[in-house]
Design a protein around this motif. Structure first.
Motif, PDB file in Angstrom:
ATOM      1  N   LYS A  43       0.834  -1.208   0.000  1.00 22.23           N
ATOM      2  CA  LYS A  43       0.000   0.000   0.000  1.00 22.23           C
ATOM      3  C   LYS A  43       0.861   1.246   0.000  1.00 22.23           C
ATOM      4  CE  LYS A  43      -4.013  -2.014   2.298  1.00 22.23           C
ATOM      5  NZ  LYS A  43      -5.013  -1.842   3.390  1.00 22.23           N
ATOM      6  N   GLU A  44       0.244   2.383  -0.348  1.00 25.61           N
ATOM      7  CA  GLU A  44       0.953   3.651  -0.322  1.00 25.61           C
ATOM      8  C   GLU A  44       1.064   4.156   1.127  1.00 25.61           C
ATOM      9  OE1 GLU A  44      -0.316   5.394  -4.728  1.00 25.61           O
ATOM     10  OE2 GLU A  44      -0.855   6.472  -2.908  1.00 25.61           O
ATOM     11  N   ARG A  45       2.047   5.001   1.340  1.00 24.64           N
ATOM     12  CA  ARG A  45       2.215   5.620   2.653  1.00 24.64           C
ATOM     13  C   ARG A  45       1.016   6.529   2.900  1.00 24.64           C
ATOM     14  NH1 ARG A  45       8.107   7.811   4.272  1.00 24.64           N
ATOM     15  NH2 ARG A  45       8.493   5.699   3.447  1.00 24.64           N
ATOM     16  N   GLU A  46       0.464   6.466   4.105  1.00 25.65           N
ATOM     17  CA  GLU A  46      -0.711   7.263   4.424  1.00 25.65           C
ATOM     18  C   GLU A  46      -0.505   8.054   5.713  1.00 25.65           C
ATOM     19  OE1 GLU A  46      -4.170   4.831   5.084  1.00 25.65           O
ATOM     20  OE2 GLU A  46      -3.328   3.865   6.852  1.00 25.65           O
ATOM     21  N   PHE A  47      -1.162   9.208   5.751  1.00 27.05           N
ATOM     22  CA  PHE A  47      -1.106  10.102   6.897  1.00 27.05           C
ATOM     23  C   PHE A  47      -1.830   9.484   8.086  1.00 27.05           C
ATOM     24  CE2 PHE A  47      -1.248  13.898   9.326  1.00 27.05           C
ATOM     25  CZ  PHE A  47      -2.538  14.030   9.805  1.00 27.05           C
ATOM     26  N   THR A  59      -2.102  22.378  17.992  1.00 28.22           N
ATOM     27  CA  THR A  59      -3.241  21.801  17.291  1.00 28.22           C
ATOM     28  C   THR A  59      -2.864  20.415  16.785  1.00 28.22           C
ATOM     29  OG1 THR A  59      -2.614  22.777  15.173  1.00 28.22           O
ATOM     30  CG2 THR A  59      -4.096  24.061  16.566  1.00 28.22           C
ATOM     31  N   THR A  60      -3.852  19.559  16.667  1.00 30.50           N
ATOM     32  CA  THR A  60      -3.624  18.198  16.194  1.00 30.50           C
ATOM     33  C   THR A  60      -4.650  17.828  15.127  1.00 30.50           C
ATOM     34  OG1 THR A  60      -4.986  17.320  17.991  1.00 30.50           O
ATOM     35  CG2 THR A  60      -2.615  17.423  18.373  1.00 30.50           C
ATOM     36  N   ASP A  61      -4.261  16.929  14.249  1.00 27.03           N
ATOM     37  CA  ASP A  61      -5.150  16.384  13.224  1.00 27.03           C
ATOM     38  C   ASP A  61      -4.929  14.878  13.150  1.00 27.03           C
ATOM     39  OD1 ASP A  61      -4.054  19.221  11.723  1.00 27.03           O
ATOM     40  OD2 ASP A  61      -6.219  18.918  11.898  1.00 27.03           O
ATOM     41  N   TYR A  62      -5.975  14.166  12.779  1.00 31.42           N
ATOM     42  CA  TYR A  62      -5.897  12.712  12.705  1.00 31.42           C
ATOM     43  C   TYR A  62      -6.594  12.197  11.454  1.00 31.42           C
ATOM     44  CZ  TYR A  62      -4.660  13.044  17.636  1.00 31.42           C
ATOM     45  OH  TYR A  62      -4.042  13.360  18.821  1.00 31.42           O
ATOM     46  N   ALA A  63      -6.095  11.090  10.955  1.00 29.61           N
ATOM     47  CA  ALA A  63      -6.824  10.371   9.921  1.00 29.61           C
ATOM     48  C   ALA A  63      -8.093   9.797  10.544  1.00 29.61           C
ATOM     49  CB  ALA A  63      -5.961   9.245   9.363  1.00 29.61           C
ATOM     50  N   SER A  65      -9.386   7.023  10.258  1.00 31.21           N
ATOM     51  CA  SER A  65      -9.254   5.629  10.677  1.00 31.21           C
ATOM     52  C   SER A  65      -8.660   5.469  12.074  1.00 31.21           C
ATOM     53  CB  SER A  65      -8.387   4.871   9.666  1.00 31.21           C
ATOM     54  OG  SER A  65      -7.110   5.467   9.578  1.00 31.21           O
ATOM     55  N   VAL A  66      -8.042   6.523  12.612  1.00 29.89           N
ATOM     56  CA  VAL A  66      -7.404   6.394  13.930  1.00 29.89           C
ATOM     57  C   VAL A  66      -8.011   7.344  14.962  1.00 29.89           C
ATOM     58  CG1 VAL A  66      -5.259   5.719  12.795  1.00 29.89           C
ATOM     59  CG2 VAL A  66      -5.547   8.088  13.557  1.00 29.89           C
ATOM     60  N   LYS A  67      -8.939   8.193  14.564  1.00 30.98           N
ATOM     61  CA  LYS A  67      -9.551   9.134  15.509  1.00 30.98           C
ATOM     62  C   LYS A  67     -10.188   8.387  16.669  1.00 30.98           C
ATOM     63  CE  LYS A  67     -10.614  13.094  12.560  1.00 30.98           C
ATOM     64  NZ  LYS A  67     -11.672  13.848  11.855  1.00 30.98           N
ATOM     65  N   GLY A  68      -9.927   8.887  17.871  1.00 27.34           N
ATOM     66  CA  GLY A  68     -10.471   8.263  19.069  1.00 27.34           C
ATOM     67  C   GLY A  68      -9.640   7.120  19.599  1.00 27.34           C
ATOM     68  N   ARG A  69      -8.654   6.651  18.820  1.00 31.63           N
ATOM     69  CA  ARG A  69      -7.789   5.556  19.264  1.00 31.63           C
ATOM     70  C   ARG A  69      -6.334   5.998  19.433  1.00 31.63           C
ATOM     71  NH1 ARG A  69      -6.944   1.304  16.068  1.00 31.63           N
ATOM     72  NH2 ARG A  69      -7.225   2.450  14.117  1.00 31.63           N
ATOM     73  N   PHE A  70      -5.881   6.899  18.578  1.00 33.50           N
ATOM     74  CA  PHE A  70      -4.489   7.356  18.603  1.00 33.50           C
ATOM     75  C   PHE A  70      -4.435   8.788  19.113  1.00 33.50           C
ATOM     76  CE2 PHE A  70      -2.655   4.577  14.913  1.00 33.50           C
ATOM     77  CZ  PHE A  70      -3.197   3.449  15.506  1.00 33.50           C
ATOM     78  N   THR A  71      -3.335   9.102  19.811  1.00 33.92           N
ATOM     79  CA  THR A  71      -3.107  10.453  20.303  1.00 33.92           C
ATOM     80  C   THR A  71      -1.671  10.858  20.020  1.00 33.92           C
ATOM     81  OG1 THR A  71      -4.710  10.140  22.096  1.00 33.92           O
ATOM     82  CG2 THR A  71      -3.179  11.991  22.293  1.00 33.92           C
ATOM     83  N   ILE A  72      -1.507  11.990  19.343  1.00 34.32           N
ATOM     84  CA  ILE A  72      -0.174  12.525  19.080  1.00 34.32           C
ATOM     85  C   ILE A  72       0.128  13.607  20.107  1.00 34.32           C
ATOM     86  CG2 ILE A  72      -1.008  14.230  17.393  1.00 34.32           C
ATOM     87  CD1 ILE A  72       1.628  13.757  15.830  1.00 34.32           C
ATOM     88  N   SER A  73       1.361  13.647  20.564  1.00 36.22           N
ATOM     89  CA  SER A  73       1.775  14.669  21.517  1.00 36.22           C
ATOM     90  C   SER A  73       3.258  14.954  21.301  1.00 36.22           C
ATOM     91  CB  SER A  73       1.513  14.225  22.955  1.00 36.22           C
ATOM     92  OG  SER A  73       2.256  13.057  23.266  1.00 36.22           O
ATOM     93  N   ARG A  74       3.740  16.021  21.937  1.00 39.87           N
ATOM     94  CA  ARG A  74       5.156  16.366  21.791  1.00 39.87           C
ATOM     95  C   ARG A  74       5.691  16.912  23.099  1.00 39.87           C
ATOM     96  NH1 ARG A  74       5.149  20.499  17.013  1.00 39.87           N
ATOM     97  NH2 ARG A  74       7.426  20.331  17.253  1.00 39.87           N
ATOM     98  N   ASP A  75       6.966  16.682  23.314  1.00 38.09           N
ATOM     99  CA  ASP A  75       7.680  17.239  24.451  1.00 38.09           C
ATOM    100  C   ASP A  75       8.845  18.022  23.863  1.00 38.09           C
ATOM    101  OD1 ASP A  75       9.276  17.821  26.636  1.00 38.09           O
ATOM    102  OD2 ASP A  75       8.894  15.923  27.621  1.00 38.09           O
ATOM    103  N   ASN A  76       8.680  19.332  23.753  1.00 36.65           N
ATOM    104  CA  ASN A  76       9.701  20.141  23.097  1.00 36.65           C
ATOM    105  C   ASN A  76      10.996  20.194  23.900  1.00 36.65           C
ATOM    106  OD1 ASN A  76       8.082  20.751  20.879  1.00 36.65           O
ATOM    107  ND2 ASN A  76       7.154  22.507  21.912  1.00 36.65           N
ATOM    108  N   ALA A  77      10.911  20.012  25.195  1.00 38.24           N
ATOM    109  CA  ALA A  77      12.117  19.996  26.018  1.00 38.24           C
ATOM    110  C   ALA A  77      12.979  18.777  25.707  1.00 38.24           C
ATOM    111  CB  ALA A  77      11.752  20.011  27.496  1.00 38.24           C
TER     112      ALA A  77
END
Length: 118
Positions: A43-47, A59-63, A65-77
């Motif tokens: 398959k092709e690479r997907e977001f 702000t965050t965005d999700y595909a 297919s993963v909304k409600g199951r996956f969570t993206i976060s960051r620690d800039n430190a």
């Protein structure tokens, strides 16, 4: 040149959880838009997910297919972006890639394998 190193992939049963990490070798990490993408065999690479900004301006965005199951976060430190994946499904099996983007600069990690067994 930004180096991105993913970790945290592995084999998990359906319904289980994994947390992916992506460490960046860039002191201006907080300025980058960070994404997770995935590519399943044949398959092709997907977001998957995206995070912009920091602090109260994040702000965050999700595909769909993963909304409600996956969570993206960051620690800039720590120059690190995470992808918490819950309630995993066999369809989530793929190589997961971290991606950094700032203006005309774009960088990819080497990928980490996630395999979900049914």
């Amino acid at each position: 040149q930004v180096q991105l190193v993913e970790s945290g992939g592995g084999l998990v049963q359906a319904g289980g959880s994994l947390r992916l990490s992506c460490a960046a070798s860039e002191r201006t990490f907080s300025m980058y838009v960070m994404d997770w993408w995935r590519q399943a065999p044949g398959k092709e690479r997907e977001f998957v997910a995206r995070i912009r900004g920091s602090g109260s301006g994040t702000t965050t965005d999700y595909a769909d297919s993963v909304k409600g199951r996956f969570t993206i976060s960051r620690d800039n430190a720590k120059n690190t972006v995470y992808l918490q994946m819950n309630n995993l499904e066999p369809e989530d099996t793929a190589v997961y890639y971290c991606h950094a983007n700032l203006l005309d600069s774009t960088f990819w990690g080497q990928g980490t394998q996630v395999t979900v067994s049914s």
